[in-house]
Design a protein around this motif. Sequence first.
Motif, PDB file in Angstrom:
ATOM      1  N   ALA A 244      -4.922   9.848   2.469  1.00  0.00           N
ATOM      2  CA  ALA A 244      -3.607   8.035   3.173  1.00  0.00           C
ATOM      3  C   ALA A 244      -3.349   9.009   4.464  1.00  0.00           C
ATOM      4  O   ALA A 244      -2.708  10.327   4.644  1.00  0.00           O
ATOM      5  CB  ALA A 244      -3.191   7.489   2.230  1.00  0.00           C
TER       6      ALA A 244
ATOM      7  N   SER B 276      -3.878   3.722  -4.774  1.00  0.00           N
ATOM      8  CA  SER B 276      -3.955   3.474  -3.100  1.00  0.00           C
ATOM      9  C   SER B 276      -2.879   1.912  -3.092  1.00  0.00           C
ATOM     10  O   SER B 276      -1.785   1.864  -2.275  1.00  0.00           O
ATOM     11  CB  SER B 276      -4.724   2.470  -3.346  1.00  0.00           C
ATOM     12  OG  SER B 276      -5.819   3.227  -2.971  1.00  0.00           O
ATOM     13  N   THR B 277      -1.910   1.697  -4.251  1.00  0.00           N
ATOM     14  CA  THR B 277      -1.297  -0.098  -3.479  1.00  0.00           C
ATOM     15  C   THR B 277      -0.072   0.190  -5.080  1.00  0.00           C
ATOM     16  O   THR B 277       0.012   1.462  -6.101  1.00  0.00           O
ATOM     17  CB  THR B 277      -2.301  -0.592  -4.305  1.00  0.00           C
ATOM     18  OG1 THR B 277      -2.796  -1.049  -5.258  1.00  0.00           O
ATOM     19  CG2 THR B 277      -3.282  -1.547  -3.388  1.00  0.00           C
TER      20      THR B 277
ATOM     21  N   ALA C 158       0.944  -0.898   0.138  1.00  0.00           N
ATOM     22  CA  ALA C 158       0.032   0.405   0.112  1.00  0.00           C
ATOM     23  C   ALA C 158       1.164   1.224   0.406  1.00  0.00           C
ATOM     24  O   ALA C 158       1.860   1.682   0.566  1.00  0.00           O
ATOM     25  CB  ALA C 158      -0.918   0.154   1.431  1.00  0.00           C
TER      26      ALA C 158
ATOM     27  N   GLU D  44       2.134   5.086   0.789  1.00  0.00           N
ATOM     28  CA  GLU D  44       1.577   5.652   1.829  1.00  0.00           C
ATOM     29  C   GLU D  44       2.389   7.427   1.937  1.00  0.00           C
ATOM     30  O   GLU D  44       3.366   6.991   1.456  1.00  0.00           O
ATOM     31  CB  GLU D  44       2.279   5.123   3.115  1.00  0.00           C
ATOM     32  CG  GLU D  44       1.742   3.960   3.759  1.00  0.00           C
ATOM     33  CD  GLU D  44       1.943   3.240   5.240  1.00  0.00           C
ATOM     34  OE1 GLU D  44       2.240   3.599   5.992  1.00  0.00           O
ATOM     35  OE2 GLU D  44       1.170   3.149   5.569  1.00  0.00           O
TER      36      GLU D  44
END
Length: 206
Positions: free
Chosen positions: A122, A158-159, A93, A95
Amino acid sequence: LVHPDCALVPVGPLMLRSFDVAHQAALRLSGGQSGIAWCIRPTRQDVGSRFGARQLLHGPSLGAAAQTLAELLIEKREIDRGCLITASVQARALEPVGGERSKIQAARDAGMTSAIIAPLSAKATVEASGNAAATLERITQDQISDLEKGGFLVHQCSTIEEAKRRASKSAAVLSAYLNAMKKRTSLLQSVARLAGKEVDESDVYV
């Protein structure tokens, strides 16, 4: 593996860990058959040179870039060299990291055309950010909108999987095409109205 060109550049533990995580991901993806040699070439004299550096390179900001590009290399997918990636990684993930705005500005000034960051929603973990308080000053949505008006795209991913899709060359070509179509939409809509018709954006894309 470390490329000889950067063997003498001092690198902090968080950055080294980022490269190690990326290398392990590449090994898993290739079934243990391929590895990655990394190299950092600072472009500013005050950061470093081929034979060393006066300033320690540190932090997790290269984590997402290292892992995304390592996996794209293993998958033999063409990489969009005009795309900046600045984010850390935890369990695949993305960040957030600090200094997003200045890094994106530097990328744009260098001729790059897009950037990948963690979603604005996030939150950074202490482990990923290297910051005990895990509080980071991030780029804002208004600043992103201003960049995109000038033709520089900012993707919130996000990933690692999302980052790989955005950082591949095929995604860059498609993105450029869609942006060109968006610019044409207003003109086509104006012409259509003169003819008594309405044109939807999806009609232009198709």
